[in-house]
Motif scaffolding. Structure first.
Motif, PDB file in Angstrom:
ATOM      1  N   ILE A  83     -34.482  52.106  73.941  1.00  0.00           N
ATOM      2  CA  ILE A  83     -35.585  52.956  74.381  1.00  0.00           C
ATOM      3  C   ILE A  83     -35.030  54.346  74.680  1.00  0.00           C
ATOM      4  CG2 ILE A  83     -36.888  51.008  75.353  1.00  0.00           C
ATOM      5  CD1 ILE A  83     -36.068  52.019  78.166  1.00  0.00           C
ATOM      6  N   THR A  84     -35.926  55.320  74.762  1.00  0.00           N
ATOM      7  CA  THR A  84     -35.536  56.669  75.175  1.00  0.00           C
ATOM      8  C   THR A  84     -36.477  57.120  76.279  1.00  0.00           C
ATOM      9  OG1 THR A  84     -36.917  57.667  73.472  1.00  0.00           O
ATOM     10  CG2 THR A  84     -34.609  57.377  72.936  1.00  0.00           C
ATOM     11  N   SER A  85     -36.056  58.152  76.964  1.00  0.00           N
ATOM     12  CA  SER A  85     -36.896  58.660  78.049  1.00  0.00           C
ATOM     13  C   SER A  85     -37.014  60.177  77.957  1.00  0.00           C
ATOM     14  CB  SER A  85     -36.322  58.274  79.411  1.00  0.00           C
ATOM     15  OG  SER A  85     -35.111  58.959  79.648  1.00  0.00           O
ATOM     16  N   ILE A  86     -38.073  60.655  78.557  1.00  0.00           N
ATOM     17  CA  ILE A  86     -38.289  62.088  78.739  1.00  0.00           C
ATOM     18  C   ILE A  86     -38.345  62.297  80.244  1.00  0.00           C
ATOM     19  CG2 ILE A  86     -39.888  64.000  78.416  1.00  0.00           C
ATOM     20  CD1 ILE A  86     -40.843  62.601  75.855  1.00  0.00           C
ATOM     21  N   THR A  87     -37.546  63.224  80.758  1.00  0.00           N
ATOM     22  CA  THR A  87     -37.487  63.464  82.196  1.00  0.00           C
ATOM     23  C   THR A  87     -38.479  64.546  82.594  1.00  0.00           C
ATOM     24  OG1 THR A  87     -35.164  62.849  82.201  1.00  0.00           O
ATOM     25  CG2 THR A  87     -35.956  64.071  84.102  1.00  0.00           C
ATOM     26  N   PHE A  88     -39.194  64.288  83.683  1.00  0.00           N
ATOM     27  CA  PHE A  88     -40.172  65.228  84.217  1.00  0.00           C
ATOM     28  C   PHE A  88     -39.744  65.719  85.585  1.00  0.00           C
ATOM     29  CE2 PHE A  88     -42.635  63.060  81.051  1.00  0.00           C
ATOM     30  CZ  PHE A  88     -43.414  64.063  80.518  1.00  0.00           C
ATOM     31  N   GLY A  89     -38.499  66.124  85.718  1.00  0.00           N
ATOM     32  CA  GLY A  89     -38.003  66.648  86.991  1.00  0.00           C
ATOM     33  C   GLY A  89     -38.260  65.687  88.125  1.00  0.00           C
TER      34      GLY A  89
END
Length: 145
Positions: A76-82
Motif C-alpha cells: 500500500i502507499t500513503s499520502i500525508t496530510f500534515g
C-alpha cells in the motif's frame, strides 16, 4: 496492476520471507484498501472493518500496525496530510498521480501520458533509469476556491 487474490498471495509470501506470522487482520486491512473507491484514513479502514467484518475483533491499534507493515512492504502507499494524518490506497491499482486539495482533503487521481513521457525524457537526459515515482500536486479544488 494486480488483483485482490494476487495481492493477498504477495502478502503471504512477504510474511513468510520475513519469518513473521501470517495474520488475518493484515489480510482484512489489505482487502479493504484493495476494494476501496477512495483513499482511506486509518479510522476509515477501522470503520469499514466494524461494518463489513463484524465477527473480527480488530482494534484501531491493530489497524495502525497493519497499515504500517503493509506500507513498509510496498503493498500500500500513503499520502500525508500534515497534522491530519495519512490516507492509504492499495498498490494493486494501475499507476496514477494525485491532485490533492489542501482545504478539504479531496484527492483526484489522474494519468497524463505527456507527463509520463516527459519524465522518461528527463531521466534519460540525466542518465537515470526510473524504477518508481509518485507525483502529488497540492492546491484547492473547485469547491474550496
Amino acid at each position: 496492476m494486480i488483483n485482490s487474490e494476487e495481492a493477498i498471495e504477495e502478502l503471504k509470501k512477504i510474511v513468510k520471507q520475513k519469518g513473521l506470522k501470517y495474520t488475518e487482520q493484515r489480510e482484512i486491512v489489505l482487502s479493504i484498501l484493495i476494494h476501496a473507491e477512495d483513499h482511506l484514513s486509518a479510522e476509515e479502514v477501522y470503520n469499514e472493518i466494524k461494518t463489513k467484518h463484524t465477527d473480527s475483533n480488530i482494534g484501531i491499534a491493530t489497524v495502525y500496525r497493519a497499515l504500517s507493515f503493509l506500507e513498509e512492504v510496498d503493498l500500500i502507499t500513503s499520502i500525508t496530510f500534515g497534522s491530519d494524518g495519512k490516507k492509504y490506497e492499495s498498490n494493486a491499482k494501475s499507476h496514477h498521480d494525485h491532485l490533492i486539495c489542501t482545504e478539504c482533503g479531496k484527492i483526484v487521481e489522474f494519468l497524463d501520458d505527456e507527463i509520463e513521457k516527459r519524465q522518461e525524457r528527463i531521466a534519460k537526459k540525466n542518465k537515470f533509469k526510473i524504477t518508481n515515482h509518485s507525483m502529488q500536486l497540492y492546491g484547492t479544488c473547485e469547491d474550496c476556491q
